[in-house]
Design an enzyme around this catalytic site. Structure first.
Site, short mmCIF file in Angstrom:
data_model
loop_
_atom_site.label_atom_id
_atom_site.label_comp_id
_atom_site.label_asym_id
_atom_site.label_seq_id
_atom_site.Cartn_x
_atom_site.Cartn_y
_atom_site.Cartn_z
N HIS A 197 3.93 -2.26 -2.35
CA HIS A 197 5.17 -2.82 -1.81
C HIS A 197 5.72 -2.00 -0.64
O HIS A 197 6.85 -2.23 -0.22
CB HIS A 197 6.24 -2.89 -2.90
CG HIS A 197 5.93 -3.88 -3.97
ND1 HIS A 197 6.86 -4.76 -4.46
CD2 HIS A 197 4.79 -4.15 -4.66
CE1 HIS A 197 6.33 -5.51 -5.41
NE2 HIS A 197 5.07 -5.14 -5.54
N ILE A 203 9.93 -1.38 3.18
CA ILE A 203 9.86 -1.53 1.73
C ILE A 203 10.16 -2.97 1.34
O ILE A 203 11.15 -3.54 1.80
CB ILE A 203 10.89 -0.60 1.04
CG1 ILE A 203 10.70 0.84 1.47
CG2 ILE A 203 10.82 -0.76 -0.48
CD1 ILE A 203 11.87 1.74 1.12
N CYS A 204 9.34 -3.52 0.49
CA CYS A 204 9.60 -4.82 -0.12
C CYS A 204 10.07 -4.52 -1.54
O CYS A 204 9.26 -4.39 -2.45
CB CYS A 204 8.33 -5.67 -0.11
SG CYS A 204 8.52 -7.25 -0.95
N LEU A 205 11.36 -4.37 -1.71
CA LEU A 205 11.92 -3.97 -3.01
C LEU A 205 12.35 -5.22 -3.77
O LEU A 205 13.50 -5.62 -3.75
CB LEU A 205 13.10 -3.01 -2.81
CG LEU A 205 13.67 -2.35 -4.05
CD1 LEU A 205 12.60 -1.60 -4.83
CD2 LEU A 205 14.79 -1.40 -3.67
N CYS A 242 3.94 -8.49 -2.55
CA CYS A 242 4.65 -8.97 -1.37
C CYS A 242 3.72 -9.45 -0.28
O CYS A 242 2.63 -8.96 -0.11
CB CYS A 242 5.49 -7.84 -0.78
SG CYS A 242 6.73 -7.23 -1.91
#
EC number: 2.3.2.23
Length: 177
Positions: free
Chosen positions: A91, A98-100, A108
């Site tokens: 992620h 960041i793909c939180l 993601c």
């Protein structure tokens, strides 16, 4: 090293200044475990050291987060990125974006439309820098593999002109992470 995707520098509102000063005092009294705020005279940009949690793939590793606060924080989410070199994680892109995701069980991918994760569309003014840090550490700690997102090279190439992660729409497409 800092990001080339820094947000425009508008002066923080009085509400944002008061909120950040309150969060900074709370941080000094009760910092989240595994994090250290690097003291500077810039309230609008925080640099935070992240220590990988014991017993995880990231144990004994240290990274840095850069948190840039917008003029209308907390009504608007801060921009949060890892200062390269970013951790190898499904992620986290190599440029630090960041793909939180709310559910850490989704992987993601991206499209250039609008953001869609807890740092963006699902942001709430009730969230704090501490709660963001705890979410990031939880994301790191739950990983079972050290690798970049499958679309890392394409994403990073499209970000070369200083594109902010806030301009990204994250799509969640599998449950292997």
């Amino acid at each position: 090293m800092t990001s080339t995707a820094a947000p425009s520098r508008k002066v923080l509102s009085k509400i944002a200044c008061n909120r950040l000063q309150k969060e900074l005092v709370e941080w000094q009294v009760n910092p989240p475990a595994g994090f250290k705020h690097k003291v500077t005279d810039n309230l609008q940009r925080w640099v935070i050291e992240v220590n990988g949690a014991p017993g995880t793939l990231y144990a004994n590793e240290m990274y840095q987060l850069q948190v840039d606060f917008p003029e209308h924080y907390p009504m608007e989410a801060p921009q949060v990125i890892f200062v390269p070199p970013a951790p190898l994680h499904p992620h986290i892109y190599s440029n630090g974006h960041i793909c939180l995701v709310v559910s850490m069980s989704a992987a993601c991918a991206y499209a250039w439309v609008e953001p869609h994760d807890i740092l963006y569309d699902s942001w709430s003014p009730a969230m704090t820098v501490s709660s963001i840090c705890i979410s990031i550490l939880s994301m790191l700690s739950s990983s079972t593999v050290k690798q970049r997102p499958a679309d890392n090279d394409r994403y990073v190439k499209n970000c070369r002109n200083g594109r902010s992660p806030k301009e990204t729409r994250w799509w969640f497409h599998d449950d292997k992470v």
